[in-house]
Design a protein around this motif. Structure first.
Motif, short mmCIF file in Angstrom:
data_model
loop_
_atom_site.label_atom_id
_atom_site.label_comp_id
_atom_site.label_asym_id
_atom_site.label_seq_id
_atom_site.Cartn_x
_atom_site.Cartn_y
_atom_site.Cartn_z
N ILE A 1 8.47 12.08 99.49
CA ILE A 1 9.02 11.40 98.31
C ILE A 1 8.04 11.67 97.18
N LEU A 2 8.52 12.41 96.19
CA LEU A 2 7.67 12.80 95.06
C LEU A 2 8.08 11.99 93.84
N TYR A 3 7.11 11.37 93.23
CA TYR A 3 7.39 10.63 92.00
C TYR A 3 6.23 10.78 91.05
N ARG A 4 6.50 10.51 89.82
CA ARG A 4 5.47 10.57 88.79
C ARG A 4 5.19 9.15 88.34
N LYS A 5 3.97 8.74 88.51
CA LYS A 5 3.57 7.36 88.26
C LYS A 5 3.82 6.94 86.80
N ASN A 6 3.55 7.84 85.88
CA ASN A 6 3.68 7.53 84.46
C ASN A 6 5.13 7.76 84.01
N VAL A 7 5.91 6.70 83.97
CA VAL A 7 7.33 6.79 83.62
C VAL A 7 7.52 7.27 82.18
N LEU A 8 6.61 6.91 81.29
CA LEU A 8 6.71 7.38 79.90
C LEU A 8 6.52 8.89 79.81
N ALA A 9 5.67 9.44 80.65
CA ALA A 9 5.49 10.89 80.67
C ALA A 9 6.76 11.58 81.16
#
Length: 137
Positions: free
Chosen positions: A113-121
């Motif tokens: 499961i790949l996600y990017r912590k910084n939602v604004l980015a």
């Protein structure tokens, strides 16, 4: 005779703009693995060249109705090439829950499961991609 071990399916669950292409590219640089990108994209299947050449076009075009057939074909090609892993990424809109269930029930399949912590980015990257039409890094 020689024992041939089947390649292990590797599924990356991600959203757009999380770095999934970069992750797939990094995995493709490793020995013993082929990563496809959006194999189940509804409009076009983004398969590694090796897979695209080896898998029957009918299996590819019918991927959203029979996702397991495409994964089985990928595993077969990777196993013949003596690869350890063969993978692809899935975005939420790519498959129905039934299709995802069929893939997850595959014996021995691995999931990331790949996600990017910084939602604004993620949002900023999406806006830039939309305005430039440049979707890959």
């Amino acid at each position: 005779g020689e024992v041939v071990v089947a390649a292990t399916p590797l599924v990356i669950f991600a959203h757009e703009r999380t770095g999934s292409n970069a992750f797939c590219d990094a995995l493709n640089r490793q020995r013993g693995i082929i990563m496809n990108k959006e194999a189940f994209n509804p409009t076009e299947s983004y398969l590694h060249g090796t897979m695209r050449r080896a898998i029957h076009p009918r299996v590819i075009s019918n991927r959203n109705n029979q996702p397991r057939a495409l994964v089985d074909a990928m595993v077969k090609v990777a196993t013949r090439r003596r690869l350890r892993y063969v993978g692809f990424k899935i975005f939420p809109a790519h498959l129905s829950s039934g299709g995802i269930d069929a893939i997850l029930r595959m014996q021995g399949a691995r999931a990331v499961i790949l996600y990017r912590k910084n939602v604004l980015a993620v949002y900023r990257s999406l806006r830039v991609a939309e305005s430039t039409g440049h979707w890959t890094s």
